[in-house]
Write a protein that holds these residues in place. Structure first.
Motif, short mmCIF file in Angstrom:
data_model
loop_
_atom_site.label_atom_id
_atom_site.label_comp_id
_atom_site.label_asym_id
_atom_site.label_seq_id
_atom_site.Cartn_x
_atom_site.Cartn_y
_atom_site.Cartn_z
N ILE A 253 -20.04 -25.63 -16.64
CA ILE A 253 -20.72 -24.29 -17.48
C ILE A 253 -20.03 -24.93 -18.40
CG2 ILE A 253 -20.66 -22.47 -18.94
CD1 ILE A 253 -21.67 -20.97 -16.10
N ARG A 254 -20.10 -26.10 -19.43
CA ARG A 254 -18.91 -26.07 -20.50
C ARG A 254 -18.81 -24.96 -21.20
NH1 ARG A 254 -21.90 -30.74 -23.66
NH2 ARG A 254 -22.22 -31.28 -21.23
N ARG A 255 -19.47 -23.95 -22.26
CA ARG A 255 -18.40 -23.10 -22.96
C ARG A 255 -19.59 -21.57 -21.79
NH1 ARG A 255 -17.96 -24.00 -28.54
NH2 ARG A 255 -18.39 -22.24 -28.87
N PRO A 256 -18.41 -21.41 -21.30
CA PRO A 256 -18.78 -19.76 -20.79
C PRO A 256 -19.07 -18.72 -21.71
CG PRO A 256 -16.77 -20.91 -19.69
CD PRO A 256 -17.47 -21.45 -21.07
N GLN A 257 -18.74 -18.87 -22.41
CA GLN A 257 -18.75 -17.95 -24.01
C GLN A 257 -19.92 -18.02 -23.84
OE1 GLN A 257 -16.31 -20.03 -24.37
NE2 GLN A 257 -16.69 -21.34 -26.39
N ASP A 258 -20.88 -18.53 -24.14
CA ASP A 258 -22.05 -18.84 -24.50
C ASP A 258 -23.28 -18.94 -23.67
OD1 ASP A 258 -20.76 -19.46 -27.26
OD2 ASP A 258 -21.42 -21.69 -27.00
N LEU A 259 -22.97 -18.02 -22.57
CA LEU A 259 -23.99 -18.00 -21.56
C LEU A 259 -24.47 -16.44 -21.60
CD1 LEU A 259 -25.06 -18.22 -18.34
CD2 LEU A 259 -22.87 -17.02 -17.84
N LEU A 260 -24.19 -15.78 -21.60
CA LEU A 260 -24.92 -15.23 -22.35
C LEU A 260 -25.83 -14.85 -23.64
CD1 LEU A 260 -25.70 -11.52 -22.07
CD2 LEU A 260 -24.06 -10.89 -23.92
N GLN A 261 -26.30 -15.55 -24.40
CA GLN A 261 -26.30 -15.52 -25.74
C GLN A 261 -27.20 -15.90 -25.63
OE1 GLN A 261 -24.40 -17.38 -28.76
NE2 GLN A 261 -26.67 -17.42 -29.85
N GLY A 262 -27.55 -17.74 -24.30
CA GLY A 262 -28.56 -18.95 -23.40
C GLY A 262 -29.16 -17.71 -22.61
N LEU A 263 -28.97 -16.94 -21.87
CA LEU A 263 -29.64 -16.43 -20.82
C LEU A 263 -30.09 -15.45 -21.80
CD1 LEU A 263 -27.46 -15.37 -18.09
CD2 LEU A 263 -29.06 -17.40 -17.84
N THR A 264 -30.16 -14.80 -22.82
CA THR A 264 -31.09 -13.90 -23.88
C THR A 264 -31.83 -14.44 -25.09
OG1 THR A 264 -28.96 -13.21 -24.97
CG2 THR A 264 -29.60 -11.61 -23.20
#
Length: 87
Positions: free
Chosen positions: A1-12
């Motif tokens: 995961i290159r940008r962990p801070q974007d994980l939630l945004q990507g999942l939603t």
């Protein structure tokens, strides 16, 4: 995961279900362990058939195929998914 801070945004994000996104994530991790020989020794099919039926033995939904993978791969290979090799 290159940008962990974007994980939630990507999942939603509105493309594909959470299940599809988890399958793609697991598939991506597994794919890094395969050799060229592993890939070339597998049964060949169209990219569409592979995505629909064979990703992790379960396949992906039509929604994520049509909204993400079809435009992505057809833009790269300039051919319909049904004419592209799964290899």
């Amino acid at each position: 995961i290159r940008r962990p801070q974007d994980l939630l945004q990507g999942l939603t994000a509105p493309i594909g279900s959470i299940t599809d996104k988890v399958k793609v994530g697991i598939y991506r991790i597994l794919a890094t362990t395969w050799t060229v020989e592993d890939i070339m020794s597998r049964e060949e099919s169209s990219t569409f058939q592979y995505l629909k039926e064979r990703v992790l033995g379960l396949g992906l939904s039509e929604e994520i195929i049509d909204k993400f993978f079809r435009p992505f791969y057809q833009g790269i290979y300039l051919a319909p998914l049904e004419e592209q090799s799964s290899r």
